[in-house]
Each structure stands twice: as C-alpha cells, then as structure tokens.
Design a protein around this motif. Structure first.
Motif, PDB file in Angstrom:
ATOM      1  N   ILE A   1      29.047 -35.619 -57.150  1.00 48.66           N
ATOM      2  CA  ILE A   1      28.048 -34.720 -57.733  1.00 48.66           C
ATOM      3  C   ILE A   1      27.100 -34.215 -56.652  1.00 48.66           C
ATOM      4  CG2 ILE A   1      26.217 -34.500 -59.444  1.00 48.66           C
ATOM      5  CD1 ILE A   1      29.027 -34.920 -60.610  1.00 48.66           C
ATOM      6  N   VAL A   2      26.665 -35.135 -55.798  1.00 48.77           N
ATOM      7  CA  VAL A   2      25.699 -34.792 -54.755  1.00 48.77           C
ATOM      8  C   VAL A   2      26.289 -33.828 -53.737  1.00 48.77           C
ATOM      9  CG1 VAL A   2      24.413 -35.745 -52.789  1.00 48.77           C
ATOM     10  CG2 VAL A   2      24.315 -36.877 -55.019  1.00 48.77           C
ATOM     11  N   LYS A   3      27.606 -33.912 -53.481  1.00 48.99           N
ATOM     12  CA  LYS A   3      28.207 -33.053 -52.451  1.00 48.99           C
ATOM     13  C   LYS A   3      28.065 -31.571 -52.794  1.00 48.99           C
ATOM     14  CE  LYS A   3      32.417 -34.586 -52.417  1.00 48.99           C
ATOM     15  NZ  LYS A   3      33.873 -34.788 -52.260  1.00 48.99           N
ATOM     16  N   GLN A   4      27.916 -31.263 -54.083  1.00 45.29           N
ATOM     17  CA  GLN A   4      27.716 -29.867 -54.470  1.00 45.29           C
ATOM     18  C   GLN A   4      26.339 -29.362 -54.050  1.00 45.29           C
ATOM     19  OE1 GLN A   4      29.344 -29.243 -58.678  1.00 45.29           O
ATOM     20  NE2 GLN A   4      29.198 -31.454 -58.522  1.00 45.29           N
ATOM     21  N   ALA A   5      25.358 -30.288 -53.989  1.00 47.31           N
ATOM     22  CA  ALA A   5      24.024 -29.911 -53.532  1.00 47.31           C
ATOM     23  C   ALA A   5      23.954 -29.878 -52.007  1.00 47.31           C
ATOM     24  CB  ALA A   5      22.990 -30.893 -54.077  1.00 47.31           C
TER      25      ALA A   5
ATOM     26  N   GLY B   1      32.017 -45.660 -66.217  1.00 47.45           N
ATOM     27  CA  GLY B   1      31.224 -45.617 -64.992  1.00 47.45           C
ATOM     28  C   GLY B   1      31.220 -44.223 -64.375  1.00 47.45           C
ATOM     29  N   ASN B   2      32.392 -43.583 -64.356  1.00 45.55           N
ATOM     30  CA  ASN B   2      32.467 -42.216 -63.818  1.00 45.55           C
ATOM     31  C   ASN B   2      31.611 -41.254 -64.639  1.00 45.55           C
ATOM     32  OD1 ASN B   2      34.248 -43.055 -61.857  1.00 45.55           O
ATOM     33  ND2 ASN B   2      36.076 -42.425 -62.983  1.00 45.55           N
ATOM     34  N   ILE B   3      31.696 -41.388 -65.961  1.00 45.77           N
ATOM     35  CA  ILE B   3      30.909 -40.516 -66.836  1.00 45.77           C
ATOM     36  C   ILE B   3      29.415 -40.774 -66.639  1.00 45.77           C
ATOM     37  CG2 ILE B   3      30.351 -40.015 -69.242  1.00 45.77           C
ATOM     38  CD1 ILE B   3      33.316 -40.669 -69.884  1.00 45.77           C
ATOM     39  N   THR B   4      29.040 -42.044 -66.618  1.00 49.21           N
ATOM     40  CA  THR B   4      27.630 -42.404 -66.439  1.00 49.21           C
ATOM     41  C   THR B   4      27.102 -41.899 -65.107  1.00 49.21           C
ATOM     42  OG1 THR B   4      27.942 -44.401 -67.781  1.00 49.21           O
ATOM     43  CG2 THR B   4      25.975 -44.307 -66.386  1.00 49.21           C
ATOM     44  N   GLY B   5      27.894 -42.135 -64.048  1.00 46.30           N
ATOM     45  CA  GLY B   5      27.476 -41.692 -62.725  1.00 46.30           C
ATOM     46  C   GLY B   5      27.325 -40.179 -62.661  1.00 46.30           C
ATOM     47  N   SER B   6      28.247 -39.462 -63.292  1.00 49.29           N
ATOM     48  CA  SER B   6      28.186 -37.994 -63.301  1.00 49.29           C
ATOM     49  C   SER B   6      26.955 -37.486 -64.029  1.00 49.29           C
ATOM     50  CB  SER B   6      29.445 -37.414 -63.948  1.00 49.29           C
ATOM     51  OG  SER B   6      30.594 -37.709 -63.191  1.00 49.29           O
ATOM     52  N   LEU B   7      26.710 -38.043 -65.212  1.00 48.70           N
ATOM     53  CA  LEU B   7      25.585 -37.577 -66.019  1.00 48.70           C
ATOM     54  C   LEU B   7      24.241 -37.909 -65.374  1.00 48.70           C
ATOM     55  CD1 LEU B   7      26.847 -38.442 -69.631  1.00 48.70           C
ATOM     56  CD2 LEU B   7      26.804 -36.213 -68.503  1.00 48.70           C
ATOM     57  N   VAL B   8      24.123 -39.154 -64.893  1.00 50.38           N
ATOM     58  CA  VAL B   8      22.861 -39.570 -64.265  1.00 50.38           C
ATOM     59  C   VAL B   8      22.592 -38.742 -63.014  1.00 50.38           C
ATOM     60  CG1 VAL B   8      21.692 -41.448 -63.037  1.00 50.38           C
ATOM     61  CG2 VAL B   8      22.899 -41.925 -65.170  1.00 50.38           C
ATOM     62  N   ALA B   9      23.620 -38.600 -62.171  1.00 44.56           N
ATOM     63  CA  ALA B   9      23.448 -37.829 -60.934  1.00 44.56           C
ATOM     64  C   ALA B   9      23.149 -36.362 -61.224  1.00 44.56           C
ATOM     65  CB  ALA B   9      24.693 -37.951 -60.061  1.00 44.56           C
ATOM     66  N   SER B  10      23.823 -35.788 -62.216  1.00 39.42           N
ATOM     67  CA  SER B  10      23.600 -34.380 -62.559  1.00 39.42           C
ATOM     68  C   SER B  10      22.192 -34.156 -63.090  1.00 39.42           C
ATOM     69  CB  SER B  10      24.627 -33.927 -63.602  1.00 39.42           C
ATOM     70  OG  SER B  10      25.937 -33.985 -63.094  1.00 39.42           O
ATOM     71  N   ILE B  11      21.721 -35.052 -63.944  1.00 40.21           N
ATOM     72  CA  ILE B  11      20.382 -34.917 -64.513  1.00 40.21           C
ATOM     73  C   ILE B  11      19.309 -35.029 -63.437  1.00 40.21           C
ATOM     74  CG2 ILE B  11      18.696 -36.055 -66.021  1.00 40.21           C
ATOM     75  CD1 ILE B  11      21.072 -36.790 -67.856  1.00 40.21           C
ATOM     76  N   LEU B  12      19.526 -35.935 -62.474  1.00 39.26           N
ATOM     77  CA  LEU B  12      18.513 -36.186 -61.450  1.00 39.26           C
ATOM     78  C   LEU B  12      18.532 -35.175 -60.307  1.00 39.26           C
ATOM     79  CD1 LEU B  12      18.752 -40.087 -61.230  1.00 39.26           C
ATOM     80  CD2 LEU B  12      16.970 -38.733 -62.332  1.00 39.26           C
ATOM     81  N   LEU B  13      19.595 -34.372 -60.209  1.00 36.16           N
ATOM     82  CA  LEU B  13      19.707 -33.425 -59.099  1.00 36.16           C
ATOM     83  C   LEU B  13      18.520 -32.470 -59.020  1.00 36.16           C
ATOM     84  CD1 LEU B  13      23.411 -32.175 -58.737  1.00 36.16           C
ATOM     85  CD2 LEU B  13      21.998 -33.295 -57.019  1.00 36.16           C
ATOM     86  N   LYS B  14      17.989 -32.077 -60.169  1.00 33.46           N
ATOM     87  CA  LYS B  14      16.897 -31.098 -60.163  1.00 33.46           C
ATOM     88  C   LYS B  14      15.610 -31.668 -59.577  1.00 33.46           C
ATOM     89  CE  LYS B  14      16.001 -32.081 -65.061  1.00 33.46           C
ATOM     90  NZ  LYS B  14      16.089 -31.522 -66.417  1.00 33.46           N
TER      91      LYS B  14
END
Length: 505
Positions: free
Chosen positions: A51-55, A198-211
C-alpha cells in the motif's frame, strides 16, 4: 503423568480465577484463537508495504471513493512521492525492497524451523513478533526523520524479513501439536484464513492512515503486532504436556485404523528408546527425505510465486489499469485488492474441506493450480471491462491461487511433519513446515522481483509468467497425484470385492 510447570502466566491466572484446570477443548480453542491473531498480525505488517509503495512512487491520481464510508478527502494524491522511490527507477527500487525482504525471509525460514524445534516456541514466537513490530515501525520512522537513503529502507526490510520468518513454522507446529489428522484440512483451512484476514486488515489500515502520512501506515501495524506478541507470551500453550494435558484426550484425533495408528502410536506401547528418539528433533536433511516433502515444497515455490506477486503488486496493478474507463486512486486500489484475499479465504476453506473428503491432498492442490490458469487469463483479459466483472474475476482468481497455497502450508505441512516414517517423532513439525514454506518463500521473492522488471514493459508478460508458474506447480505434484489416484482405484476395488463377498454370503 508428569506435569510441566511451563504454563503461560495468563493461563495460570485464568485457572486461579476459575479455581480449576481448563479442559482440553478449551486449550484447543485458545490455541486456535491466539495463533490466528498472531499470524494475522504478521501478514498485516507484510501487506502494508504494497500500500505504501503507491505513495512512495506515485504514478496515477485518484478519482473518487470506492467504499461509502470513505469521503472525498481520501483522494489526496502523492504526486511528489518520496525520494529515491519517485525517480525513473522507482518501480525497480521498490521491487528490490520486496525481493530483499522475501529472500531473507526464505533463508531465515530454514533456520527458524530448525531453531523452533529446539526451544520454547512461545518465547521464540514472541521474540519474532516484537522484532517484526520494531523494524516495521522503523521503516515508517523514515517519514518523520526525513530519511531518503535507499539502503536504510533496504536494511530495515531485510531485518524485518528475518524476524517475520519466525512466525509460520511456529504457529503451524503449535497447532499441529494440539490437533490430530482427522479433519485437519478443514480445521486448518478455516484457521488459515488468518493469511487473508491479515492482508485485508493490513490493506485497510494502511490505506486509511495514508492520508495522515505514509509513516503511520507502517508504525501502527508495528505497534499492533508487538501487542499481539505480548498476548502470545501470556496465553499460548505450546503443546498439551506444557499444561499437564494428554494429547490422547483430543476428541478430534484419529479414529482407530491401520494408517492412523502408524502415525499416532500409543505412547504406552513405545519402548524407552523410542520415547528418547521422539524427544530428539529431526535434522534438516532427514526432513527433506520424508516422502512428499520435496514435491510439495517445489510446488509451493511456484504457487507462492503467483500468490505473492498478487500480494505485493495487485494494488499497484489496479491503480495503473483503467477499469470501466477510469483509474482508481491509491487508496481505492488498495481497498479493492482486498477482495482477492476474500477469495483466498473461500479457497483455503474449500481446498481443506475437499482434501478431507477425498483424502487426497495432492489431487486437490494440483486441481486448484490448474484451475488458476484460466482464472488468471480471464482476470487479465476482461477485468478492465467493469467494476462488477473485475470483482467477480478477482474473487475467482483468489480462490484458485490461494486455495492450494493455504492447503500446502497448513494441512500438508502438518501431515508430513507427523509422517509414519518419523515413527511417532513429533519434533519435526517446525522443521518440515520451514522447509516447505521456506522453499515456497524463495518463489515468493522471485515473483515480485521479476514483476518489478517485467511490468515496466508489459503486464501481459507478467500474467504469462504467473500462468506458467501455476502450470509448473501442478506438474510437480503429478507423481503424488498418480499415487493417490491408484490408491483410490484400489480402495474402490477392495470395497467392491467386499460387497460381492457379503452378497454371496
């Protein structure tokens, strides 16, 4: 029976409050729940990087929210990126981070299984989770410390990969200690949902926190896995003997039968020398010689190559592919990619249930791998037509890609770790699991690494690589599939002969 005083502190506290010992079934529930959330946190930390690599290396801008609870504020773009990942070779550098992490993870897996069979798995697992949390968080610290050295992130990822390697051999060994072979495929298929959760949780948490800044997307999951490590230390009973139980109490264990008796000999019938042999951990070379270990390990090499390419590159692929004429934002792509893992949950349970019903792990795994080939082709060819078609095809691909991967890393590993050739030696589970998943993890490193280079020219070529890998994975099980088919034919003939004899009588 001699009781072990190595009960976790949390278990002791619960029993003191209840003023009675916990039942065997209660311990089994605790083991499943604690190990489930432990490995969920491992995968949540592993997923955040994708998720972070997109930022870090932005290539496209967002258009709108994909889920109703996400407002327009989530569409913040990261057009400036983060040096050095926002340069012309940014995609390659991100691929190098993936392969460095996974290569160390794969090598560490072999050693982790060897060490895990020789020490307290509860302590070993706790140390691994605390270390994983620390170095995941240190990656995120680079955001606030304004660190732009590629080698800082490279070294952090490599050390994180080493600590991550402690997880899988440990949790499979613990679950294998508490559950017998009967219904193991179904139980572990459901339990293995932790990977996708875990993948779903990691994706959602990381996506929400990116902002709030990409550093939070790494630090928060790091804190969560460290907390989970403390829970593991306080609550996880490694094996029945550690809490004064006898594994024969397990109501889920095998029913009497010739094959099962070979795997689970009654302890009272063993000689003293047999019991002493059981207490010795199996060596690395000896574990490779166990029938079935090598073909399943090589199959998993290619199965994880496919699965981990999706794990690390699917959000990036989605954000660079127009779906129904528009490109999704980084956050939208990360959230949409979680549906692949939803399919993975279904696939893991379906593969486990099917293999239990058929009594044929190789046939099930190979069939799923072959079905993954058309599923991958359809997703690449038609996934861009509309969001609905993309979601359906992604779910189907998740079922067939993650199904055999889940089956091999859980039930198959546990089966082979208690193979009849071990003569009842239970101290091979972590080593066998490490060999199979360690070999698979080398493939997991190769897939994302090659994708980093191939995708720069053609995503079609990436999918050809994935389909070819799925084919090879299935072919590696051919010998075992033939053996299982022959066994089924003999079984049916034997049943037919018995019925004929009964009718004559």
């Amino acid at each position: 029976m001699k009781k072990n005083n190595n009960k976790p502190l949390g278990i002791q506290l619960i029993e003191n409050i209840n003023k009675s010992s916990l039942s065997f079934k209660t311990y089994q529930v605790i083991v499943l729940i604690v190990t489930f959330f432990a490995y969920t946190s491992y995968h949540a930390n592993r997923k955040t990087t994708s998720i972070v690599k997109q930022a870090l290396d932005p290539q496209s801008l967002g258009v709108g929210p994909i889920f109703p609870w996400q407002g327009n504020s989530i569409r913040k773009s990261f057009r400036d990126g983060w040096f050095p990942f926002n340069g012309p070779d940014g995609t390659t550098l991100l691929g190098d981070l993936d392969v460095a992490f996974l290569f160390v993870y794969a090598i560490g897996m072999y050693f982790s299984g060897h060490v895990g069979d020789r020490m307290d798995l509860r302590v070993f697992l706790t140390a691994g989770m605390l270390g994983t949390g620390l170095f995941t968080a240190l990656f995120g610290v680079g955001y606030w410390a304004n660190i732009h050295s590629f080698y800082y992130y490279l070294i952090i990822q490599m050390i994180a990969g080493l600590f991550q390697s402690t997880g899988w051999p440990s949790v499979v060994a613990v679950v294998g200690n508490w559950f017998g072979k009967k219904k193991r495929g179904l139980i572990m298929g459901i339990w293995n949902a932790h990977t996708s959760v875990g993948n779903i949780t990691g994706s959602l948490v990381a996506s929400i926190l990116l902002k709030y800044g990409w550093g939070w997307s790494m630090v928060v999951p790091g804190i969560l896995i460290a907390f989970s490590g403390v829970v593991v230390f306080l609550l996880l009973p490694v094996h029945p003997e550690s809490v004064g139980c006898n594994k024969d109490e397990d109501e889920v264990l095998l029913s009497p039968g010739k094959e099962e008796d070979e795997v689970n000999e009654q302890p009272l019938l063993r000689s003293r020398s047999d019991r002493e042999e059981e207490s010795c951990a199996v060596g690395f070379i000896e574990a490779w010689k166990i029938p079935g270990v090598a073909p399943f390990a090589l199959c998993l090499f290619f199965a994880k190559l496919v699965a981990y390419t999706f794990l690390y590159w699917l959000p990036y692929y989605i954000s660079h592919t127009a779906i129904d004429g528009r490109y999704l934002s980084n956050e939208e792509s990360g959230n949409l990619s979680t549906l692949f893992d939803v399919g993975g949950v279904i696939g893991g349970i379906l593969a486990g249930y099917t293999s239990d019903k058929l009594g044929a792990r190789a046939i099930t795994a190979a069939s799923f791998m072959y079905c993954a080939i058309p599923a991958l082709y359809l997703y690449r060819s038609y996934g861009h037509i509309s969001m609905t078609i993309n979601i359906i095809l992604m779910l189907i691909a998740g079922v067939f890609v993650n199904g055999p991967y889940a089956l091999i890393t859980t039930a198959v590993s546990a089966d082979l770790g208690t193979h009849s050739s071990l003569k009842g030696n239970s101290r091979a589970l972590a080593t066998v699991t490490a060999i199979i998943d360690g070999t698979g993890s080398i493939g997991a490193a190769v897939g994302p690494f090659l994708t980093g280079y191939i995708s720069a020219d053609s995503w079609n070529a990436v999918f050809v690589m994935l389909m070819g890998s799925a084919l090879v994975a299935g072919l590696f099980l051919t010998r075992l599939v033939v053996a299982e088919v022959n066994g089924k034919i003999q079984e049916f003939r034997s049943q037919g002969s018995s019925m004929s004899t009964n009718l004559q009588v």
